[in-house]
Design a protein around this motif. Structure first.
Motif, short mmCIF file in Angstrom:
data_model
loop_
_atom_site.label_atom_id
_atom_site.label_comp_id
_atom_site.label_asym_id
_atom_site.label_seq_id
_atom_site.Cartn_x
_atom_site.Cartn_y
_atom_site.Cartn_z
N ALA A 46 -6.50 -7.99 -22.55
CA ALA A 46 -6.58 -8.46 -23.93
C ALA A 46 -6.42 -7.32 -24.93
CB ALA A 46 -7.91 -9.17 -24.17
N ASP A 47 -6.94 -6.14 -24.60
CA ASP A 47 -6.81 -5.01 -25.52
C ASP A 47 -6.47 -3.72 -24.80
OD1 ASP A 47 -9.20 -4.57 -24.25
OD2 ASP A 47 -10.41 -4.45 -26.08
N ARG A 48 -5.91 -3.82 -23.59
CA ARG A 48 -5.53 -2.64 -22.82
C ARG A 48 -4.20 -2.87 -22.12
NH1 ARG A 48 -9.28 1.35 -21.32
NH2 ARG A 48 -11.23 1.13 -22.45
N THR A 49 -3.53 -1.78 -21.82
CA THR A 49 -2.39 -1.85 -20.91
C THR A 49 -2.92 -1.65 -19.50
OG1 THR A 49 -0.82 -1.00 -22.55
CG2 THR A 49 -0.20 -0.81 -20.24
N VAL A 50 -2.80 -2.67 -18.68
CA VAL A 50 -3.38 -2.67 -17.34
C VAL A 50 -2.27 -2.45 -16.33
CG1 VAL A 50 -4.72 -3.99 -15.67
CG2 VAL A 50 -5.20 -4.23 -18.12
N VAL A 51 -2.47 -1.47 -15.44
CA VAL A 51 -1.48 -1.13 -14.42
C VAL A 51 -2.18 -1.08 -13.06
CG1 VAL A 51 0.17 0.60 -13.60
CG2 VAL A 51 -0.12 0.21 -16.07
N GLY A 52 -1.58 -1.74 -12.09
CA GLY A 52 -2.09 -1.66 -10.72
C GLY A 52 -0.94 -1.55 -9.75
N VAL A 53 -1.21 -1.04 -8.55
CA VAL A 53 -0.20 -0.99 -7.49
C VAL A 53 -0.74 -1.70 -6.27
CG1 VAL A 53 0.82 1.16 -8.32
CG2 VAL A 53 -0.99 1.26 -6.59
N ASP A 54 0.17 -2.32 -5.52
CA ASP A 54 -0.19 -2.92 -4.25
C ASP A 54 -0.03 -1.87 -3.15
OD1 ASP A 54 -0.72 -5.46 -5.28
OD2 ASP A 54 1.38 -6.05 -5.17
N TYR A 55 -1.06 -1.70 -2.35
CA TYR A 55 -1.01 -0.73 -1.26
C TYR A 55 0.06 -1.14 -0.24
CZ TYR A 55 -5.76 0.25 -3.03
OH TYR A 55 -6.85 0.52 -3.82
N PRO A 56 0.52 -0.20 0.57
CA PRO A 56 1.52 -0.55 1.59
C PRO A 56 1.07 -1.71 2.48
CG PRO A 56 1.36 1.82 1.39
CD PRO A 56 0.26 1.25 0.54
N GLY A 57 1.99 -2.64 2.67
CA GLY A 57 1.70 -3.78 3.54
C GLY A 57 1.05 -4.95 2.85
N THR A 58 1.03 -4.92 1.51
CA THR A 58 0.53 -6.08 0.77
C THR A 58 1.36 -6.25 -0.49
OG1 THR A 58 -1.48 -7.19 -0.01
CG2 THR A 58 -1.19 -4.92 -0.68
N GLY A 59 1.33 -7.45 -1.07
CA GLY A 59 2.15 -7.72 -2.23
C GLY A 59 3.62 -7.46 -1.89
N THR A 61 4.89 -4.36 -1.63
CA THR A 61 5.03 -3.00 -1.11
C THR A 61 5.18 -3.04 0.41
OG1 THR A 61 3.61 -2.14 -2.88
CG2 THR A 61 3.98 -0.70 -0.98
N PRO A 62 6.25 -2.47 0.95
CA PRO A 62 6.46 -2.49 2.41
C PRO A 62 5.33 -1.76 3.14
CG PRO A 62 8.46 -1.81 1.27
CD PRO A 62 7.36 -1.80 0.25
N ARG A 63 5.12 -2.12 4.37
CA ARG A 63 4.11 -1.47 5.20
C ARG A 63 4.48 0.00 5.42
NH1 ARG A 63 2.04 -3.25 11.28
NH2 ARG A 63 0.28 -1.78 11.35
N ALA A 64 3.49 0.87 5.44
CA ALA A 64 3.71 2.30 5.62
C ALA A 64 4.02 2.62 7.07
CB ALA A 64 2.48 3.08 5.17
N GLN A 65 4.77 3.70 7.28
CA GLN A 65 5.07 4.18 8.62
C GLN A 65 4.01 5.15 9.13
OE1 GLN A 65 7.75 2.86 10.31
NE2 GLN A 65 7.74 1.56 8.47
N GLU A 66 3.20 5.68 8.22
CA GLU A 66 2.15 6.63 8.57
C GLU A 66 0.80 6.06 8.15
OE1 GLU A 66 2.78 9.35 10.19
OE2 GLU A 66 4.98 9.21 10.08
N GLY A 175 -6.31 -21.11 4.79
CA GLY A 175 -5.52 -20.42 3.77
C GLY A 175 -5.63 -18.91 3.89
N LEU A 176 -6.83 -18.42 4.20
CA LEU A 176 -7.02 -16.99 4.37
C LEU A 176 -6.22 -16.48 5.56
CD1 LEU A 176 -8.44 -14.37 3.56
CD2 LEU A 176 -10.40 -15.10 4.93
N ALA A 177 -6.26 -17.21 6.66
CA ALA A 177 -5.53 -16.80 7.87
C ALA A 177 -4.03 -16.75 7.61
CB ALA A 177 -5.85 -17.74 9.02
N ALA A 178 -3.53 -17.73 6.86
CA ALA A 178 -2.09 -17.80 6.61
C ALA A 178 -1.62 -16.70 5.66
CB ALA A 178 -1.73 -19.17 6.03
N GLY A 179 -2.51 -16.19 4.83
CA GLY A 179 -2.10 -15.24 3.82
C GLY A 179 -2.49 -13.79 4.08
N LEU A 180 -2.89 -13.47 5.30
CA LEU A 180 -3.30 -12.09 5.59
C LEU A 180 -2.12 -11.13 5.40
CD1 LEU A 180 -5.47 -12.54 8.79
CD2 LEU A 180 -6.27 -11.73 6.57
N PRO A 181 -2.27 -10.08 4.63
CA PRO A 181 -1.18 -9.12 4.46
C PRO A 181 -0.88 -8.40 5.78
CG PRO A 181 -2.84 -8.85 2.74
CD PRO A 181 -3.42 -9.77 3.76
N VAL A 182 0.38 -8.01 5.95
CA VAL A 182 0.76 -7.33 7.19
C VAL A 182 0.11 -5.95 7.29
CG1 VAL A 182 2.95 -8.54 7.37
CG2 VAL A 182 2.85 -6.37 6.11
N GLY A 183 -0.30 -5.39 6.18
CA GLY A 183 -0.93 -4.07 6.20
C GLY A 183 -2.43 -4.11 6.37
#
Length: 269
Positions: A46-59, A61-66, A175-183
């Motif tokens: 409402a009164d801020r610029t909000v920035v977030g990132v999805d960790y590897p393997g969710t959203g 963002t591809p899963r990390a190799q390391e 629903g939780l089981a179906a939506g588990l991120p690969v990471g």
């Protein structure tokens, strides 16, 4: 001081606008920016610029190799802030996002104005390590239905869980089981190894620690130990399990925005 890195994680941005204060979001294990902050995003932006990132393997963002590291997650969050033109900012860390936020504040102290940590920890004690090890084993074995049931038990407060009808409980677990991120397994591995206890004395900014008092996953005592070790921390209690965005989003939002507004006013007085 860490060198700047190239943004590599999918990011979420809300409330863009010149002159608006910044807020970075560090989400929890097996979550995402939307999953953990979506229910309160409109209020935060409402009164801020909000920035977030999805960790590897969710959203997106591809899963990390390391294996994941707190340093990499923290630096990628700052890289996202840089890409959006934010100079300084507050940081909100939920669950695993708490250690990420703390490490960010230590690695980039000139950028951070305040910290707000919810349902978080400085390291996994034996109880949390045991819970996380079962979480990781169930995920890695492919028993996602059983994992979803286990996580429902370990994240909802007793009143919230018992308020569900059998049908609602079944639908929630499915629903939780179906939506588990690969990471998920990678995130939980970091929960088990993250340790920012040596960083805590170096945190010089105002800090809010929101203790989720009905939390079966990260015990309130572990959350309070985090607050006790932070030089400039205050504690607010929220009667919820590990998922305040599910059980008490409006109250959680009020705690966060109230603290951030107060901090901003004091900094510019």
């Amino acid at each position: 001081m860490p060198t700047s890195v190239t943004p590599a994680y999918a990011r979420t941005v809300h409330g863009r606008g010149p002159g608006r204060p910044g807020l970075l979001l560090a989400h929890g294990a097996s979550g995402s920016v939307q999953a953990n902050y979506g229910p309160i995003m409109e209020g935060l932006a409402a009164d801020r610029t909000v920035v977030g990132v999805d960790y590897p393997g969710t959203g997106a963002t591809p899963r990390a190799q390391e294996p994941l590291s707190l340093d990499e997650l923290a630096d990628q969050l700052v890289a996202a802030a840089d890409a959006e033109g934010l100079g300084t900012f507050a940081v909100s860390g939920y669950s695993l996002g708490g250690p990420v936020a703390i490490r960010l504040a230590v690695r980039h102290p000139e950028r951070v104005e305040a910290l707000a940590l919810t349902a978080s920890f400085a390291h996994a004690d034996r109880r949390t390590e045991l819970a996380a090890s079962l979480w990781q084993r169930l995920h890695d074995s492919g028993q996602h239905d059983l994992l979803a049931a286990y996580m429902t038990l370990m994240t909802l407060s007793e009143p919230a869980l018992n308020a569900l009808t059998p049908g609602q409980l079944r639908e929630s677990i499915e629903g939780l089981a179906a939506g588990l991120p690969v990471g998920t397994g990678d995130h939980v591995a970091l929960v088990r190894t993250a340790d920012v206890r040596a960083d805590l004395a170096r945190i010089t900014v105002p800090t809010l620690v929101v203790v989720t008092t009905g939390d079966p996953l990260v015990h309130p005592a572990l959350q309070r130990r985090l607050a006790d070790a932070l030089p400039h921390a205050r504690v607010a209690e929220l009667p919820t399990g590990h998922l305040p965005f599910v059980e008490r989003p409006a109250e959680w939002l009020r705690l966060l925005t109230g603290f951030l507004a107060e901090t901003r006013t004091r900094d510019h007085a």
